[in-house]
Design an enzyme around this catalytic site. Structure first.
Site, PDB file in Angstrom:
ATOM      1  N   GLN A  35       0.950  -1.286  -0.006  1.00 43.00           N
ATOM      2  CA  GLN A  35       0.009   0.054   0.166  1.00 43.00           C
ATOM      3  C   GLN A  35       0.906   1.238  -0.026  1.00 43.00           C
ATOM      4  OE1 GLN A  35      -3.780  -0.250   2.892  1.00 43.00           O
ATOM      5  NE2 GLN A  35      -2.257  -1.907   3.462  1.00 43.00           N
ATOM      6  N   VAL A  47       3.612   4.066  -1.018  1.00 38.92           N
ATOM      7  CA  VAL A  47       4.159   4.650  -2.313  1.00 38.92           C
ATOM      8  C   VAL A  47       5.571   5.177  -2.310  1.00 38.92           C
ATOM      9  CG1 VAL A  47       1.595   5.450  -2.621  1.00 38.92           C
ATOM     10  CG2 VAL A  47       3.427   7.078  -1.233  1.00 38.92           C
ATOM     11  N   ASP A  48       6.420   4.695  -1.022  1.00 41.23           N
ATOM     12  CA  ASP A  48       7.801   5.053  -1.112  1.00 41.23           C
ATOM     13  C   ASP A  48       8.495   3.852  -1.769  1.00 41.23           C
ATOM     14  OD1 ASP A  48       7.447   3.688   2.188  1.00 41.23           O
ATOM     15  OD2 ASP A  48       8.632   2.576   0.627  1.00 41.23           O
ATOM     16  N   HIS A  67      -1.356   1.723  -4.214  1.00 39.54           N
ATOM     17  CA  HIS A  67      -1.703   3.037  -4.147  1.00 39.54           C
ATOM     18  C   HIS A  67      -0.983   3.861  -4.786  1.00 39.54           C
ATOM     19  CE1 HIS A  67      -3.947   1.755  -0.168  1.00 39.54           C
ATOM     20  NE2 HIS A  67      -4.593   1.343  -1.276  1.00 39.54           N
ATOM     21  N   THR A 115       0.196  -2.786   9.074  1.00 40.18           N
ATOM     22  CA  THR A 115      -1.251  -2.248   8.261  1.00 40.18           C
ATOM     23  C   THR A 115      -2.456  -2.349   9.249  1.00 40.18           C
ATOM     24  OG1 THR A 115      -2.697  -1.929   6.520  1.00 40.18           O
ATOM     25  CG2 THR A 115      -1.774  -4.035   6.868  1.00 40.18           C
TER      26      THR A 115
HETATM   27  N1  APR Z   1       6.513  -2.210  12.409  1.00 39.24           N
HETATM   28  C1  APR Z   1       5.401  -2.417  11.914  1.00 39.24           C
HETATM   29  N2  APR Z   1       4.083  -2.205  12.012  1.00 39.24           N
HETATM   30  C2  APR Z   1       4.316  -1.004  12.737  1.00 39.24           C
HETATM   31  C3  APR Z   1       5.452  -0.467  13.160  1.00 39.24           C
HETATM   32  C4  APR Z   1       6.383  -0.786  12.863  1.00 39.24           C
HETATM   33  N3  APR Z   1       7.684  -0.342  13.588  1.00 39.24           N
HETATM   34  N4  APR Z   1       4.806   0.846  13.844  1.00 39.24           N
HETATM   35  C5  APR Z   1       3.660   1.070  13.385  1.00 39.24           C
HETATM   36  N5  APR Z   1       3.154  -0.081  12.885  1.00 39.24           N
HETATM   37  C6  APR Z   1       1.781  -0.366  12.376  1.00 39.24           C
HETATM   38  C7  APR Z   1       0.594   0.379  13.284  1.00 39.24           C
HETATM   39  O1  APR Z   1       0.386  -0.602  14.333  1.00 39.24           O
HETATM   40  C8  APR Z   1      -0.510   0.163  12.253  1.00 39.24           C
HETATM   41  O2  APR Z   1      -1.241  -1.152  12.358  1.00 39.24           O
HETATM   42  O3  APR Z   1       1.338   0.162  11.072  1.00 39.24           O
HETATM   43  C9  APR Z   1       0.183   0.201  10.705  1.00 39.24           C
HETATM   44  C10 APR Z   1      -0.126   1.650  10.253  1.00 39.24           C
HETATM   45  O4  APR Z   1      -1.350   1.884   9.759  1.00 39.24           O
HETATM   46  P1  APR Z   1      -1.862   3.134   8.991  1.00 39.24           P
HETATM   47  O5  APR Z   1      -0.997   4.516   9.457  1.00 39.24           O
HETATM   48  O6  APR Z   1      -3.436   2.813   8.986  1.00 39.24           O
HETATM   49  O7  APR Z   1      -1.352   2.504   7.696  1.00 39.24           O
HETATM   50  P2  APR Z   1      -1.832   1.698   6.544  1.00 39.24           P
HETATM   51  O8  APR Z   1      -2.793   0.697   7.098  1.00 39.24           O
HETATM   52  O9  APR Z   1      -0.751   1.223   5.492  1.00 39.24           O
HETATM   53  O10 APR Z   1      -2.906   2.836   5.627  1.00 39.24           O
HETATM   54  C11 APR Z   1      -3.415   2.452   4.390  1.00 39.24           C
HETATM   55  O11 APR Z   1      -4.270   4.232   3.955  1.00 39.24           O
HETATM   56  O12 APR Z   1      -4.388   6.521   4.175  1.00 39.24           O
HETATM   57  C12 APR Z   1      -4.444   5.639   3.209  1.00 39.24           C
HETATM   58  O13 APR Z   1      -3.319   5.312   1.080  1.00 39.24           O
HETATM   59  C13 APR Z   1      -2.923   5.238   2.553  1.00 39.24           C
HETATM   60  O14 APR Z   1      -1.921   3.212   2.183  1.00 39.24           O
HETATM   61  C14 APR Z   1      -2.759   3.916   3.080  1.00 39.24           C
HETATM   62  C15 APR Z   1      -3.689   3.256   3.580  1.00 39.24           C
END
Ligand code: APR
Length: 227
Positions: free
Chosen positions: A86, A88-89, A104, A171
């Site tokens: 998901q 974009v980096d 994404h 995620t």
């Molecule tokens: N290692 C692994 N996971 C981690 C770490 C870490 N060091 N630190 C935080 N996390 C976890 C958090 O617990 C959380 O479950 O990463 C997850 C980040 O969740 P989000 O910020 O919601 O990111 P993501 O799930 O990728 O978002 C999905 O939402 O805004 C849109 O397009 C955007 O791709 C993104 C999508």
């Protein structure tokens, strides 16, 4: 070789210094998501959206893949690995992963407003505005905004359906359709979920409550029968 399919989210890049979206202090606390990452937001204020992605590209030039990214590359010695991200980096690519699918979009790319098949990779440090022209075309970030289709999702489901092992890393599983990839795993295929603060997942998913670097090392020991 067995096929290992890995679905990654923002947490995969957290240890590289790229903030996630929904953790405390995350990106969506600092920026109004619908202004900087939605089709309506781009239509309303394209300059703001261009600048938001210019800033995220600037930060990307200052960070590096973390041991979690590198650990996934190591797994290519033992499995055929496909990464569906998901994110974009470009940290999976810079770490050396050979098969990366971006659901994404990609931060370092823009595409022509009048022909979405024309995709351009920006030079390091290259910034864009609504006045930018590449090959005579006005451009936009090559990012899937909220309210837009996810063209890479269907091909991703076909990859997940061929997995012998499926792994989810970092995620909240809160954004669809990406969060529904889990539904395309064949019955009986083992599923692992690496996250320090995991979202709720179906019975049977092996949760590894750890960050990406430590979690990928733990997963590797499990998959190689050393745990
Ligand atoms: N290692 C692994 N996971 C981690 C770490 C870490 N060091 N630190 C935080 N996390 C976890 C958090 O617990 C959380 O479950 O990463 C997850 C980040 O969740 P989000 O910020 O919601 O990111 P993501 O799930 O990728 O978002 C999905 O939402 O805004 C849109 O397009 C955007 O791709 C993104 C999508």
């Amino acid at each position: 070789m067995k096929r290992l399919v890995i679905s990654t989210g923002a947490g995969m890049s957290a240890e590289s210094g790229i903030s996630t979206f929904r953790d405390a202090g995350g990106l969506w606390e600092k920026y109004p998501v619908m202004q900087v990452c939605s089709a309506d937001g781009f239509a309303a204020d394209p300059a703001l959206v261009h600048e938001f992605y210019n800033e995220r590209r600037d930060q990307l030039d200052t960070v590096s893949p973390n041991p979690g990214h590198l650990g996934l590359v190591e797994l290519e010695k033992h499995f055929r690995v496909d990464i569906i991200t998901q994110n974009v980096d470009d940290l999976h690519e810079r770490a050396g992963s050979s098969s990366v699918h971006h659901l994404h979009g990609e931060l370092r790319k823009v595409r022509a407003l009048d022909d979405e098949s024309l995709v351009y990779t920006l030079r390091p440090g290259q910034r864009t505005t609504p006045a930018t022209r590449i090959d005579g075309h006005a451009v936009r970030p090559h990012i899937v905004f909220f309210q837009e289709a996810v063209p890479e999702f269907a091909p991703a489901t076909e990859i997940v359906a061929q997995a012998d092992v499926f792994v989810i890393i970092g995620t909240t599983l809160s954004v669809y359709p990406a969060a529904s990839l889990l539904r395309y795993v064949r019955p009986g295929v083992p599923v692992y979920y690496i996250d320090p603060n995991p979202a709720s997942v179906p019975q049977g998913v092996h949760v590894i409550r750890a960050g990406a670097s430590e979690g990928v090392a733990m997963l590797t020991r499990i998959l190689l029968g050393e745990a």
